[in-house]
Design an enzyme around this catalytic site. Structure first.
Site, PDB file in Angstrom:
ATOM      1  N   LYS A 123       0.959  -1.191   0.118  1.00  0.00           N
ATOM      2  CA  LYS A 123      -0.105   0.059   0.072  1.00  0.00           C
ATOM      3  C   LYS A 123       0.849   1.230   0.002  1.00  0.00           C
ATOM      4  O   LYS A 123       1.659   1.636   1.080  1.00  0.00           O
ATOM      5  CB  LYS A 123      -0.932   0.046   0.970  1.00  0.00           C
ATOM      6  CG  LYS A 123      -1.922   1.305   1.094  1.00  0.00           C
ATOM      7  CD  LYS A 123      -2.672   1.460   2.201  1.00  0.00           C
ATOM      8  CE  LYS A 123      -3.369   2.738   2.565  1.00  0.00           C
ATOM      9  NZ  LYS A 123      -3.672   3.027   3.832  1.00  0.00           N
ATOM     10  N   GLY A 184      -8.102   9.464   9.748  1.00  0.00           N
ATOM     11  CA  GLY A 184      -8.510   9.568  11.048  1.00  0.00           C
ATOM     12  C   GLY A 184      -9.581  10.601  11.426  1.00  0.00           C
ATOM     13  O   GLY A 184      -9.901  10.838  12.401  1.00  0.00           O
ATOM     14  N   ALA A 210      -9.275   6.097   4.305  1.00  0.00           N
ATOM     15  CA  ALA A 210      -9.293   7.068   5.108  1.00  0.00           C
ATOM     16  C   ALA A 210     -10.696   7.976   5.251  1.00  0.00           C
ATOM     17  O   ALA A 210     -11.431   8.266   4.226  1.00  0.00           O
ATOM     18  CB  ALA A 210      -8.309   8.186   4.398  1.00  0.00           C
ATOM     19  N   GLY A 211     -10.835   8.536   6.573  1.00  0.00           N
ATOM     20  CA  GLY A 211     -12.106   9.247   6.773  1.00  0.00           C
ATOM     21  C   GLY A 211     -13.356   8.447   7.246  1.00  0.00           C
ATOM     22  O   GLY A 211     -14.233   9.056   7.262  1.00  0.00           O
ATOM     23  N   ASN A 232      -9.664   1.798   9.845  1.00  0.00           N
ATOM     24  CA  ASN A 232      -8.813   1.513  11.032  1.00  0.00           C
ATOM     25  C   ASN A 232      -9.338   2.348  12.263  1.00  0.00           C
ATOM     26  O   ASN A 232      -9.896   1.825  12.949  1.00  0.00           O
ATOM     27  CB  ASN A 232      -7.297   2.097  10.672  1.00  0.00           C
ATOM     28  CG  ASN A 232      -6.080   1.602  11.617  1.00  0.00           C
ATOM     29  OD1 ASN A 232      -5.138   2.089  11.393  1.00  0.00           O
ATOM     30  ND2 ASN A 232      -6.504   1.255  12.883  1.00  0.00           N
ATOM     31  N   THR A 233      -9.382   3.773  12.258  1.00  0.00           N
ATOM     32  CA  THR A 233      -9.567   4.350  13.565  1.00  0.00           C
ATOM     33  C   THR A 233     -10.779   4.249  14.030  1.00  0.00           C
ATOM     34  O   THR A 233     -11.146   4.006  15.184  1.00  0.00           O
ATOM     35  CB  THR A 233      -9.496   6.032  13.236  1.00  0.00           C
ATOM     36  OG1 THR A 233      -8.054   6.279  12.732  1.00  0.00           O
ATOM     37  CG2 THR A 233      -9.621   6.948  14.203  1.00  0.00           C
TER      38      THR A 233
END
Length: 283
Positions: A123, A184, A210-211, A232-233
């Site tokens: 990645k 995040g 992301a986001g 993830n977050t």
């Protein structure tokens, strides 16, 4: 448009019948197929044990790990070796170049991971701005060209830029991974309109990265035609990461099923749900 019966568009009927016959296809990236359309990141978990339980609950098959966090020395440092908690027989390890400031650093990290025995999948992340963590398009394209030529399967993290996405596909990347909003931030698909263009033009899988801060954000991405999402977050920082991982799994599966079933067209006006009843009443 030609209609049948009580004004129902014939084209809509044909489309629905077609989708009803469609068999769900697995996600294919390069030469591998995956049943899950959820990728998981491994940062921010309170412990490696919670991370491992969350991976299992999510049903994911691709797990991304920052090369700078992995112990590649072979010394089995118990405080550094996150890889001890990820079963390589169960998950495809996707090393990422997070922390790289330019193409040279990203290429070096990818080569280091491959030399240590990790898969030649990467990645590609290059974000020199420490505040917004937005990816550098010029350095990302330069690194992608090098890594593809060296035989890496490259999954580049990018701004939601349709032109860059096309350029990366042209050099041979296996996917494109446009951001929904900054890393995040949990803001969801701020870049929806650009992602829609990327999906429309894509000849490789589109993974929204992301986001994404809630299962509904992930579902929105899948319903609009994205092939997968990376989270993830939203999971790692949840009050109960394991349950949140399961919630994302369920949302993504439902959203993909809805997309393949054929979501109805959005209208600017009302459309009676019982046209026959309305007709009889008027008679």
């Amino acid at each position: 448009m030609e209609s049948y019966s009580f004004g129902f568009p014939l084209a809509c009927l044909v489309l629905r019948l077609h989708h009803r016959k469609t068999v769900s296809k697995p996600l294919t990236i390069a030469d591998r197929t995956f049943s899950s359309r959820l990728f998981l990141g491994t940062g921010k978990f309170s412990s490696n044990e919670i991370m491992r339980e969350s991976l299992d609950a999510s049903g994911c098959e691709i797990v991304t790990v920052a090369l700078r966090r992995a112990d590649l020395s072979g010394k089995k440092d118990p405080f550094a070796n996150i890889l001890d908690f990820i079963d390589p027989q169960k998950y495809l390890l996707l090393p990422n170049t997070s922390g790289a400031m330019n193409a040279e650093e990203a290429v070096r990290l990818a080569r280091l991971g491959a030399a240590s025995g990790l898969p030649r999948w990467v990645k590609l992340e290059i974000h020199p701005d420490p505040h917004y963590l937005l990816p550098d398009p010029i350095e990302t394209l330069a690194a992608a060209e090098i890594l593809v030529k060296e035989g890496f399967v490259v999954l580049p993290y990018i701004n939601a830029d349709p032109v860059l996405a096309r350029r990366l596909q042209d050099v041979g990347t296996a996917t494109v991974m446009p951001l929904g909003s900054p890393i995040g931030s949990n803001r969801g698909l701020d870049t929806r309109s650009q992602i829609e263009i990327i999906i429309k033009q894509a000849c490789v899988p589109v993974v929204v990265d992301a986001g994404i801060g809630a299962p509904s954000h992930a579902a929105e991405a899948l319903e609009m035609g994205a092939d997968a999402v990376l989270v993830n977050t939203a999971i790692a920082a949840a009050g109960d990461p394991v349950r949140m991982a399961r919630a994302f799994k369920n949302a993504i599966e439902a959203a993909r099923e809805a997309f393949e079933a054929g979501l109805p067209m959005r209208l600017d006006h009302a459309s009676a749900t019982s046209p026959l009843a309305a007709f009889l009443k008027s008679v």
